[in-house]
Design a protein around this motif. Structure first.
Motif, PDB file in Angstrom:
ATOM      1  N   PRO A   1       0.817  -1.219   0.000  1.00  0.00           N
ATOM      2  CA  PRO A   1       0.000   0.000   0.000  1.00  0.00           C
ATOM      3  C   PRO A   1       0.849   1.267   0.000  1.00  0.00           C
ATOM      4  N   ASN A   2       2.167   1.091   0.047  1.00  0.00           N
ATOM      5  CA  ASN A   2       3.120   2.204  -0.003  1.00  0.00           C
ATOM      6  C   ASN A   2       3.247   2.798  -1.402  1.00  0.00           C
ATOM      7  N   ILE A   3       2.859   2.053  -2.420  1.00  0.00           N
ATOM      8  CA  ILE A   3       3.166   2.481  -3.798  1.00  0.00           C
ATOM      9  C   ILE A   3       2.269   3.626  -4.270  1.00  0.00           C
TER      10      ILE A   3
ATOM     11  N   ARG B   1      -3.433   3.237   5.507  1.00  0.00           N
ATOM     12  CA  ARG B   1      -2.614   2.546   6.518  1.00  0.00           C
ATOM     13  C   ARG B   1      -1.149   2.958   6.373  1.00  0.00           C
ATOM     14  N   PHE B   2      -0.701   3.046   5.134  1.00  0.00           N
ATOM     15  CA  PHE B   2       0.689   3.455   4.895  1.00  0.00           C
ATOM     16  C   PHE B   2       0.903   4.903   5.344  1.00  0.00           C
ATOM     17  N   TYR B   3      -0.013   5.805   4.973  1.00  0.00           N
ATOM     18  CA  TYR B   3       0.187   7.214   5.338  1.00  0.00           C
ATOM     19  C   TYR B   3       0.083   7.441   6.848  1.00  0.00           C
TER      20      TYR B   3
ATOM     21  N   ARG C   1      15.026  10.540   4.795  1.00  0.00           N
ATOM     22  CA  ARG C   1      15.517  10.019   3.516  1.00  0.00           C
ATOM     23  C   ARG C   1      15.332   8.502   3.444  1.00  0.00           C
ATOM     24  N   GLU C   2      15.284   8.016   2.204  1.00  0.00           N
ATOM     25  CA  GLU C   2      15.133   6.572   2.001  1.00  0.00           C
ATOM     26  C   GLU C   2      16.237   5.811   2.733  1.00  0.00           C
ATOM     27  N   GLY C   3      15.849   4.750   3.405  1.00  0.00           N
ATOM     28  CA  GLY C   3      16.824   3.940   4.153  1.00  0.00           C
ATOM     29  C   GLY C   3      16.755   4.194   5.651  1.00  0.00           C
TER      30      GLY C   3
ATOM     31  N   LYS D   1       9.697   1.022   9.261  1.00  0.00           N
ATOM     32  CA  LYS D   1       8.271   0.840   9.578  1.00  0.00           C
ATOM     33  C   LYS D   1       7.507   0.302   8.373  1.00  0.00           C
ATOM     34  N   CYS D   2       7.924   0.729   7.206  1.00  0.00           N
ATOM     35  CA  CYS D   2       7.304   0.257   5.956  1.00  0.00           C
ATOM     36  C   CYS D   2       7.584  -1.238   5.766  1.00  0.00           C
ATOM     37  N   TYR D   3       8.799  -1.677   6.092  1.00  0.00           N
ATOM     38  CA  TYR D   3       9.097  -3.127   6.034  1.00  0.00           C
ATOM     39  C   TYR D   3       8.138  -3.858   6.981  1.00  0.00           C
TER      40      TYR D   3
ATOM     41  N   LEU E   1       5.231  -2.979   8.276  1.00  0.00           N
ATOM     42  CA  LEU E   1       3.823  -2.968   7.847  1.00  0.00           C
ATOM     43  C   LEU E   1       3.548  -4.138   6.896  1.00  0.00           C
ATOM     44  N   ARG E   2       4.444  -4.313   5.941  1.00  0.00           N
ATOM     45  CA  ARG E   2       4.228  -5.333   4.913  1.00  0.00           C
ATOM     46  C   ARG E   2       4.528  -6.745   5.444  1.00  0.00           C
ATOM     47  N   LEU E   3       5.551  -6.851   6.267  1.00  0.00           N
ATOM     48  CA  LEU E   3       5.863  -8.176   6.838  1.00  0.00           C
ATOM     49  C   LEU E   3       4.804  -8.635   7.833  1.00  0.00           C
TER      50      LEU E   3
ATOM     51  N   CYS F   1      11.699   3.535  -5.313  1.00  0.00           N
ATOM     52  CA  CYS F   1      11.283   2.438  -4.445  1.00  0.00           C
ATOM     53  C   CYS F   1       9.778   2.204  -4.522  1.00  0.00           C
ATOM     54  N   GLY F   2       8.981   3.272  -4.318  1.00  0.00           N
ATOM     55  CA  GLY F   2       7.544   3.041  -4.404  1.00  0.00           C
ATOM     56  C   GLY F   2       6.683   4.157  -3.858  1.00  0.00           C
ATOM     57  N   CYS F   3       7.045   4.703  -2.696  1.00  0.00           N
ATOM     58  CA  CYS F   3       6.153   5.700  -2.088  1.00  0.00           C
ATOM     59  C   CYS F   3       6.362   7.083  -2.714  1.00  0.00           C
ATOM     60  N   VAL F   4       5.443   7.974  -2.406  1.00  0.00           N
ATOM     61  CA  VAL F   4       5.507   9.326  -2.957  1.00  0.00           C
ATOM     62  C   VAL F   4       6.786  10.043  -2.502  1.00  0.00           C
TER      63      VAL F   4
END
Ligand code: SF4
Length: 205
Positions: A58-60, A97-99, A109-111, A117-119, A121-123, A197-200
Motif C-alpha cells: 500500500p506504499n506504492i 494505513r501506509f500514510y 531520507r530513504e533507508g 516501519k514500511c518493512y 507494515l508489509r511483513l 522504491c515506491g512511495c511518494v
C-alpha cells in the motif's frame, strides 16, 4: 556497542538444508514488492517450497504505478517455469494505513526509520495471513535490493515469528549474485523495472 552483523544468507542456507534433509515441501507465503525482485527469489526458492506470492504494497504511489506492478507480477508468475506450484494473492491497497504509519516521517531520507516501519507494515500483514491460511513459513523479497537494510528486515522477521508463531525464512537475497541474477531475469522476461522504491516520498527523492 554495535551487534556483530549476521550473515543471513548463511542462515537461509541452513534452513534450506534442514528442509531438504527432512524431505518436506513446505508452504511459503512470500511477500513480493515487484516482479523484478521476485524473479530470482522465485527461481531460488521454488526448488524447496510450494509458494504463494502475496502482493501487499500500500506504499506504492500513484495507483497507476501500483496497478502496473501488480500486472507485471502476475505476468511473471504465469511465464516462469518452476519445480513446485506458485500461486498469487493480491492484498488490499489500503494506502491510508501506509500514510498513517509514515506520519511525521515524511522528510526522512530513504533507508531510514520510515522504511523500517514500511518493512514491518508489509511483513506483519504477511505473517498474519500466513497464520490465518496455515502456511509453514513467511518471508519477503525485499532483501534482494541493495537499497534495503537486510539486518533490519531479518530482525523484524524474527520478532514477528515469535509474535505470530509461524516460521520466518531468513534472507539476504542480494548475496550469491542474487541481485545480478534478478537483473538478468528481468531482461530475459522483459520485465518493467521501476526507477524509485515506491512511495511518494521516494518518488520525490
Ligand atoms: S522508500 Fe520504499 S521502503 Fe521506504 S517508505 Fe518509501 S516505499 Fe517504503
Amino acid at each position: 556497542m554495535n551487534q556483530p552483523k549476521i550473515n543471513y544468507q548463511k542462515e537461509l542456507e541452513r534452513q534450506l538444508e534442514q528442509i531438504k534433509a527432512d524431505g518436506r515441501v513446505p508452504k511459503l507465503l512470500l511477500h513480493s514488492c515487484c516482479a523484478p525482485c521476485s524473479s530470482y527469489v522465485l527461481e531460488y526458492l521454488s526448488e524447496y517450497f510450494e509458494i504463494t506470492v502475496l502482493y501487499y504494497n500500500p506504499n506504492i504511489y500513484p495507483e497507476s504505478e501500483y496497478r502496473k506492478r501488480v500486472i507485471e507480477q502476475q505476468k511473471f508468475i504465469g511465464d516462469t517455469d518452476s519445480r513446485h506450484l506458485i500461486s498469487f494473492i493480491e492484498g488490499k491497497y489500503d494506502t491510508s494505513r501506509f500514510y498513517a504509519m509514515a506520519k511525521g516521517l515524511e522528510e526522512i531520507r530513504e533507508g531510514g526509520e520510515r522504511c523500517f516501519k514500511c518493512y514491518e507494515l508489509r511483513l506483519r500483514e504477511t505473517a498474519e495471513l500466513a497464520v490465518r491460511k496455515g502456511f509453514d513459513y513467511f518471508t519477503t523479497t525485499l532483501s534482494i535490493s541493495p537499497m534495503k537494510n537486510a539486518q533490519k528486515l531479518n530482525e523484524i522477521g524474527a520478532r514477528l515469528e515469535k509474535e505470530y508463531g509461524v516460521h520466518y525464512l531468513f534472507s539476504d537475497f542480494k548475496k550469491k549474485n542474487g541481485y545480478k541474477r534478478s537483473i538478468e531475469l528481468s531482461g530475459e522476461y522483459g520485465l518493467y523495472r521501476q526507477d524509485y522504491c515506491g512511495c511518494v516520498f521516494s518518488m520525490r527523492e
